[in-house]
Design a protein around this motif. Structure first.
Motif, PDB file in Angstrom:
ATOM      1  N   GLN A   1      61.361  28.848 -15.368  1.00 48.53           N
ATOM      2  CA  GLN A   1      60.781  28.400 -14.112  1.00 48.53           C
ATOM      3  C   GLN A   1      59.263  28.497 -14.120  1.00 48.53           C
ATOM      4  O   GLN A   1      58.554  27.549 -13.788  1.00 48.53           O
ATOM      5  N   GLN A   2      58.749  29.659 -14.515  1.00 51.70           N
ATOM      6  CA  GLN A   2      57.303  29.857 -14.456  1.00 51.70           C
ATOM      7  C   GLN A   2      56.598  29.408 -15.723  1.00 51.70           C
ATOM      8  O   GLN A   2      55.509  28.858 -15.676  1.00 51.70           O
ATOM      9  N   GLY A   3      57.206  29.666 -16.878  1.00 46.36           N
ATOM     10  CA  GLY A   3      56.681  29.149 -18.130  1.00 46.36           C
ATOM     11  C   GLY A   3      55.298  29.642 -18.513  1.00 46.36           C
ATOM     12  O   GLY A   3      55.008  30.831 -18.442  1.00 46.36           O
ATOM     13  N   PHE A   4      54.431  28.714 -18.909  1.00 50.11           N
ATOM     14  CA  PHE A   4      53.098  29.084 -19.375  1.00 50.11           C
ATOM     15  C   PHE A   4      52.100  28.004 -18.985  1.00 50.11           C
ATOM     16  O   PHE A   4      52.454  26.860 -18.665  1.00 50.11           O
ATOM     17  N   ILE A   5      50.819  28.365 -19.014  1.00 50.53           N
ATOM     18  CA  ILE A   5      49.750  27.392 -18.804  1.00 50.53           C
ATOM     19  C   ILE A   5      48.484  27.905 -19.486  1.00 50.53           C
ATOM     20  O   ILE A   5      48.143  29.078 -19.388  1.00 50.53           O
ATOM     21  N   LEU A   6      47.827  27.021 -20.222  1.00 51.56           N
ATOM     22  CA  LEU A   6      46.532  27.288 -20.850  1.00 51.56           C
ATOM     23  C   LEU A   6      45.553  26.284 -20.275  1.00 51.56           C
ATOM     24  O   LEU A   6      45.769  25.064 -20.351  1.00 51.56           O
TER      25      LEU A   6
ATOM     26  N   ILE B   1      39.626  30.898 -12.763  1.00 46.59           N
ATOM     27  CA  ILE B   1      40.631  31.779 -13.362  1.00 46.59           C
ATOM     28  C   ILE B   1      41.927  31.570 -12.594  1.00 46.59           C
ATOM     29  O   ILE B   1      41.961  31.705 -11.370  1.00 46.59           O
ATOM     30  N   LEU B   2      42.969  31.186 -13.288  1.00 47.21           N
ATOM     31  CA  LEU B   2      44.223  30.856 -12.621  1.00 47.21           C
ATOM     32  C   LEU B   2      44.862  32.089 -11.999  1.00 47.21           C
ATOM     33  O   LEU B   2      44.860  33.175 -12.581  1.00 47.21           O
ATOM     34  N   LEU B   3      45.430  31.905 -10.822  1.00 42.31           N
ATOM     35  CA  LEU B   3      46.098  32.966 -10.086  1.00 42.31           C
ATOM     36  C   LEU B   3      47.575  32.639  -9.960  1.00 42.31           C
ATOM     37  O   LEU B   3      48.045  31.589 -10.395  1.00 42.31           O
ATOM     38  N   GLN B   4      48.319  33.556  -9.329  1.00 48.06           N
ATOM     39  CA  GLN B   4      49.718  33.315  -9.007  1.00 48.06           C
ATOM     40  C   GLN B   4      49.894  33.347  -7.501  1.00 48.06           C
ATOM     41  O   GLN B   4      49.187  34.069  -6.804  1.00 48.06           O
TER      42      GLN B   4
ATOM     43  N   SER C   1      60.256  33.254  -6.265  1.00 49.67           N
ATOM     44  CA  SER C   1      59.608  32.295  -7.161  1.00 49.67           C
ATOM     45  C   SER C   1      58.096  32.330  -6.988  1.00 49.67           C
ATOM     46  O   SER C   1      57.592  32.468  -5.868  1.00 49.67           O
ATOM     47  N   ARG C   2      57.400  32.178  -8.105  1.00 48.24           N
ATOM     48  CA  ARG C   2      55.949  32.110  -8.085  1.00 48.24           C
ATOM     49  C   ARG C   2      55.499  30.920  -8.928  1.00 48.24           C
ATOM     50  O   ARG C   2      56.259  30.384  -9.732  1.00 48.24           O
ATOM     51  N   CYS C   3      54.253  30.549  -8.744  1.00 47.60           N
ATOM     52  CA  CYS C   3      53.680  29.489  -9.569  1.00 47.60           C
ATOM     53  C   CYS C   3      52.229  29.823  -9.845  1.00 47.60           C
ATOM     54  O   CYS C   3      51.641  30.698  -9.208  1.00 47.60           O
ATOM     55  N   PHE C   4      51.637  29.122 -10.802  1.00 49.04           N
ATOM     56  CA  PHE C   4      50.227  29.290 -11.107  1.00 49.04           C
ATOM     57  C   PHE C   4      49.417  28.355 -10.221  1.00 49.04           C
ATOM     58  O   PHE C   4      49.814  27.225  -9.933  1.00 49.04           O
ATOM     59  N   THR C   5      48.267  28.820  -9.785  1.00 47.29           N
ATOM     60  CA  THR C   5      47.446  28.058  -8.865  1.00 47.29           C
ATOM     61  C   THR C   5      45.970  28.310  -9.135  1.00 47.29           C
ATOM     62  O   THR C   5      45.601  29.376  -9.640  1.00 47.29           O
ATOM     63  N   SER C   6      45.122  27.342  -8.800  1.00 46.81           N
ATOM     64  CA  SER C   6      43.677  27.517  -8.947  1.00 46.81           C
ATOM     65  C   SER C   6      42.993  27.684  -7.595  1.00 46.81           C
ATOM     66  O   SER C   6      41.836  28.091  -7.533  1.00 46.81           O
ATOM     67  N   ASP C   7      43.722  27.366  -6.498  1.00 43.46           N
ATOM     68  CA  ASP C   7      43.107  27.434  -5.175  1.00 43.46           C
ATOM     69  C   ASP C   7      43.908  28.232  -4.148  1.00 43.46           C
ATOM     70  O   ASP C   7      43.529  28.302  -2.975  1.00 43.46           O
ATOM     71  N   ASN C   8      45.029  28.841  -4.577  1.00 40.16           N
ATOM     72  CA  ASN C   8      45.904  29.600  -3.680  1.00 40.16           C
ATOM     73  C   ASN C   8      46.511  28.726  -2.584  1.00 40.16           C
ATOM     74  O   ASN C   8      46.978  29.236  -1.563  1.00 40.16           O
TER      75      ASN C   8
END
Length: 237
Positions: A117-122, A180-183, A199-206
């Motif tokens: 679900q959450q996986g990865f991000i670069l 810097i990416l947040l969750q 569930s969570r996701c990665f975000t740049s702006d919340n």
């Protein structure tokens, strides 16, 4: 004396090189047509990367037992498998890229799968692009991840030495190098919410989740290589 100085001149660069490599990633981003779409070699910035990750114990499924002795029905209970942990790691490199990765760790195995679900991000930094996905594996050898399986609480990881192979999507859309990416918590995988969810996701702006690019400029790629992390401010558990 000259002999001693000569020996020191040989050994100092060697040990300095060993120390310098305690926090580095040697990765290649590959696609079907290019031998090395983007070779990524970065050093983890320990001034902003406070730990190599966080490990939370995974819980086994609930089981029910029944019995007929003296007419008594057995109880229902939940047991914890203390060899399995969910690991999430956020590494910020000196060139400002951020790598977020979530995977399953089991001390009885030598590799685990990326969280589906959450996986990865670069993203970000000098790289300036985004690679994101939910498939892949993480390998560790000879206790290459410092997790104490006797601790059944959340614990910070002080070091790891891992090999990754991640399947994702490369987007040519530029990302903010200063971000810097947040969750954040999410219920739909698209929008952030203030409500605590599973569930969570990665975000740049919340506000919104960074979702995997499916547009025409995206291409399927594989990130492979090794990552070393050593967080000096975390005392091993």
């Amino acid at each position: 004396m000259l002999r001693l100085i000569s020996i020191l001149l040989v050994l100092v660069p060697f040990f300095w090189g060993c120390l310098k490599n305690d926090n580095n990633a040697a990765l290649s981003i590959l696609d079907d047509s290019t031998p090395a779409l983007y070779p990524f070699n970065g050093e983890v910035d320990t001034s902003v990367t406070t730990s190599c990750g966080q490990a939370s114990p995974a819980t086994a499924t609930t089981g029910t037992t029944t019995g007929t002795t003296t007419g008594t029905t057995g109880s229902t209970g939940t047991s914890t498998n203390n060899t399995r942990f969910s690991v999430i790691s956020q590494l910020i490199f000196k060139t400002k890229e951020t790598l977020n990765i979530r995977f399953q760790y089991d001390s009885t195995q030598i590799q685990g799968n990326i969280d589906p679900q959450q996986g990865f991000i670069l993203a970000g930094g000098l790289f300036g692009k985004t690679v994101q996905g939910t498939q892949g594996t993480v390998k560790w050898f000879n206790q290459g991840i410092n997790i104490d399986t006797s601790i059944q609480n959340v614990q910070q990881i002080s070091f790891f030495n891992i090999e990754i192979r991640l399947n994702g999507t490369y987007s040519t859309t530029a990302t903010n190098s200063a971000t810097i990416l947040l969750q954040c918590f999410t219920t739909d995988g698209v929008n952030c919410t203030s409500v605590t969810t599973t569930s969570r996701c990665f975000t740049s702006d919340n506000k919104t989740c960074i979702v995997q690019n499916t547009s025409g400029d995206a291409k399927s790629v594989i990130i492979s290589g090794t990552i070393k992390c050593n967080a000096p401010n975390i005392v091993p558990q």
